[in-house]
Write an enzyme that holds these catalytic residues in place. Structure first.
Site, PDB file in Angstrom:
ATOM      1  CD  GLU A   1      -3.079  -0.986   2.157  1.00 14.89           C
ATOM      2  OE1 GLU A   1      -2.875  -0.313   3.179  1.00 14.89           O
ATOM      3  OE2 GLU A   1      -4.163  -1.545   1.922  1.00 14.89           O
TER       4      GLU A   1
ATOM      5  CD  GLU B   1      -4.153  -5.822   2.890  1.00 15.82           C
ATOM      6  OE1 GLU B   1      -4.946  -4.974   3.351  1.00 15.82           O
ATOM      7  OE2 GLU B   1      -2.921  -5.739   2.997  1.00 15.82           O
TER       8      GLU B   1
HETATM    9  C1  BGP Z   1      -4.579  -2.417   5.134  1.00 14.61           C
HETATM   10  C2  BGP Z   1      -3.271  -2.979   5.589  1.00 14.61           C
HETATM   11  C3  BGP Z   1      -3.385  -4.136   6.472  1.00 14.61           C
HETATM   12  C4  BGP Z   1      -4.634  -4.240   7.285  1.00 14.61           C
HETATM   13  C5  BGP Z   1      -5.884  -3.696   6.658  1.00 14.61           C
HETATM   14  C6  BGP Z   1      -7.046  -3.488   7.588  1.00 14.61           C
HETATM   15  O1  BGP Z   1      -4.439  -1.049   4.935  1.00 14.61           O
HETATM   16  O2  BGP Z   1      -2.430  -3.342   4.522  1.00 14.61           O
HETATM   17  O3  BGP Z   1      -2.172  -4.222   7.149  1.00 14.61           O
HETATM   18  O4  BGP Z   1      -4.525  -4.245   8.612  1.00 14.61           O
HETATM   19  O5  BGP Z   1      -5.634  -2.499   6.005  1.00 14.61           O
HETATM   20  O6  BGP Z   1      -6.877  -2.312   8.331  1.00 14.61           O
HETATM   21  P1  BGP Z   1      -7.139  -2.212   9.863  1.00 14.61           P
HETATM   22  O7  BGP Z   1      -6.289  -3.224  10.521  1.00 14.61           O
HETATM   23  O8  BGP Z   1      -6.763  -0.808  10.236  1.00 14.61           O
HETATM   24  O9  BGP Z   1      -8.594  -2.444  10.031  1.00 14.61           O
END
Ligand code: BGP
Length: 494
Positions: free
Chosen positions: A183, A390
């Site tokens: 990201e 993701e």
């Molecule tokens: C993305 C990241 C992850 C992850 C996900 C969910 O931005 O790559 O590492 O954690 O988001 O976000 P969060 O954990 O803040 O809910």
């Protein structure tokens, strides 16, 4: 007309959110180890007047849950079995850069760190899962920021080269799919973590290291990362013809819709897509820095990074093999609305056409059609294979009196998004695979808490640090297993 035969089914995690063992076997702190959530304004560093440098300073009042994570470092065998139990044919995690080069600038790697990932990847293979490995998931060694200013400094390209060459040589034959920077396109909004850029030369206000990062350093970091990404592709192809190297971008920003047909909203949505995603996607996939970025530099010459013809040529000639991305939700652009963001992506005006969002306090809007729109838009633009690495939803949940966790919201979210992925496949988009974010509960990236759970597997650990760390299966575990076993067919039954 179902999902492709060799579709990659699985889940994704990141070292810094689940391994724990943050200072074990030679590892030194990463940039995220010192924060409680990357959205936090407390970066865990303080200015030392005497040395004129930043140094690590944790807040004793805060709970740094990531230091123990879910203790994956010691329990990965058991956890991988649970993943394989759902029928995963691949599993995404990252290498914590600081396990291999603890401070980032050493010449020789740390053997204990290399050995850990050797064992981890062997174990994945044994369990029938292809490793999908992120080289840097918010895990730049802290020392590289405090000592060098992170990616604003061209020296990072050399340290990165050393790290990447080491792991590419070491894991030849074990890993096929590599992702470069997780990201990284979030670097304009979160330069400290997503870009690993820190202004260390006379920061405006040393008590606010994040706010003091200059735009000039951010753009220099941008260019240096583009060069490093291109070098990674080149090195990977030289070291092993089997290697497939992809970029990894947060693409919720692609699904930025104009709130209505006001031309200013249409243009505003386009601008948001560009500055959220394409300003990095274009150089990664097309080899060119877009005109609207150069325009910023032309209009503000002091923001223009130092670039070389050799670097630009590397960028032109070494585009990625595939494009991987995260998608969580969409946004609506309106000139009146403030466009903010967090780990879920861009946030704009509330979209009245979307029926659901996740429960408070997170309230992430649910938009399955947005993933189809994103896949189609990216393919139209880049003509590269696309990999969803993701997608998921974070919920606050706890076992009931019988120890069961029923999570119909998660099942609904999963099915609705997969159906739209399937639609995109029918539209002609080559989708390599689908990875659920956080198939086992991990520490949240955005807020540093355990309470925000994405898993099919529950982990007994809580915001106050208590809990047995015991794993148990949620009801969604069986549903994802059925979906994978049918290669998605059961979703398509009427
Ligand atoms: C993305 C990241 C992850 C992850 C996900 C969910 O931005 O790559 O590492 O954690 O988001 O976000 P969060 O954990 O803040 O809910």
């Amino acid at each position: 007309m179902s999902f492709p035969k060799n579709f990659l089914w699985g889940g994704a995690v990141a070292a810094n959110q689940l391994e724990g063992a943050w200072l074990e076997d030679g590892k030194q702190p990463n940039v995220t180890d010192i924060m409680v959530g990357i959205g936090s304004r407390h970066p865990g560093i303080a200015w030392n007047e005497e040395t004129g440098k930043y140094e690590m300073k944790l807040d004793p009042e805060l709970k740094y849950l990531s230091h123990e994570g879910i203790d994956f470092y010691h329990r990965y065998k058991e956890d991988l079995k649970l993943m394989a139990g759902m029928g995963f044919n691949c599993f995404r995690t990252s290498i914590a850069w600081g396990r291999i080069f603890p401070n980032g600038d050493e010449e020789e790697p740390n053997e204990a760190g290399l050995k850990f990932y050797d064992d981890l990847f062997d174990e994945m293979k044994k369990d029938g899962m292809e490793p999908v490995i992120t080289l840097s998931h918010y895990e730049t060694p802290l020392h590289l920021l405090t000592e060098y200013g992170g990616w604003a400094n061209p020296k990072l390209i050399g340290y990165w080269r050393n790290y990447v060459t080491t792991v590419f040589n070491r894991y030849k034959g074990k890993v096929k799919y590599w992702l470069t920077f997780n990201e990284v396109n979030a670097m304009l909004r979160n330069p400290f973590v997503a870009g690993s850029v820190l202004t260390i030369d006379n920061p405006k206000d040393p008590s606010d290291p994040i706010g003091s990062t200059t735009e000039k350093d951010i753009w220099q970091g941008y260019y240096n990362i583009l060069v490093a990404n291109a070098e990674t592709v080149k090195l990977g192809h030289e070291i092993s013809p089997d290697y497939q190297i992809g970029c990894m971008l947060t693409c919720s920003g692609v699904a930025t819709y104009p709130y209505n047909c006001n031309p200013l909203n249409v243009l505003g949505a386009l601008h948001t897509q560009r500055m959220a995603v394409f300003f990095m996607g274009d150089p990664f996939c097309l080899g060119e820095i877009p005109g609207y970025v150069k325009r910023i530099w032309n209009e503000n010459p002091d923001l223009t990074p130092e670039m070389s013809e050799e670097g630009l040529q590397l960028i032109r000639e070494n585009t990625v093999d595939f494009f991987s991305f995260s998608y969580y939700r969409s946004a609506a652009f309106d000139t009146d609305a403030e466009m903010t963001s967090n780990t879920g992506g861009i946030k704009g005006k509330e979209n009245p056409f979307l029926k659901e969002s996740s429960p408070k306090p997170w309230s992430w809007a649910v938009d399955p059609e947005g993933i189809r729109y994103t896949l189609n838009t990216l393919y139209d633009r880049y003509r590269k294979p696309l990999f969803i690495v993701e997608n998921g939803i974070g919920l606050d949940e706890a076992p009931d009196e019988n120890g069961k966790i029923d999570d119909p919201f998660r099942v609904r979210y999963l099915e609705a998004h997969l159906k739209q992925v399937h639609e995109a496949i029918l539209d002609g988009v080559p989708v390599m695979g689908y990875l659920w974010w956080g198939p086992i509960d991990v520490v949240s990236a955005g807020t540093g808490e355990m309470k925000k759970r994405y898993g099919f597997v529950y982990v007994d650990r809580h915001n106050d640090g208590s809990g047995t760390l015991q794993r148990s299966l949620k009801n969604s575990y069986d549903r994802y297993k059925e979906i994978i076993a049918s290669n998605g067919e059961i979703l398509l039954e009427k």
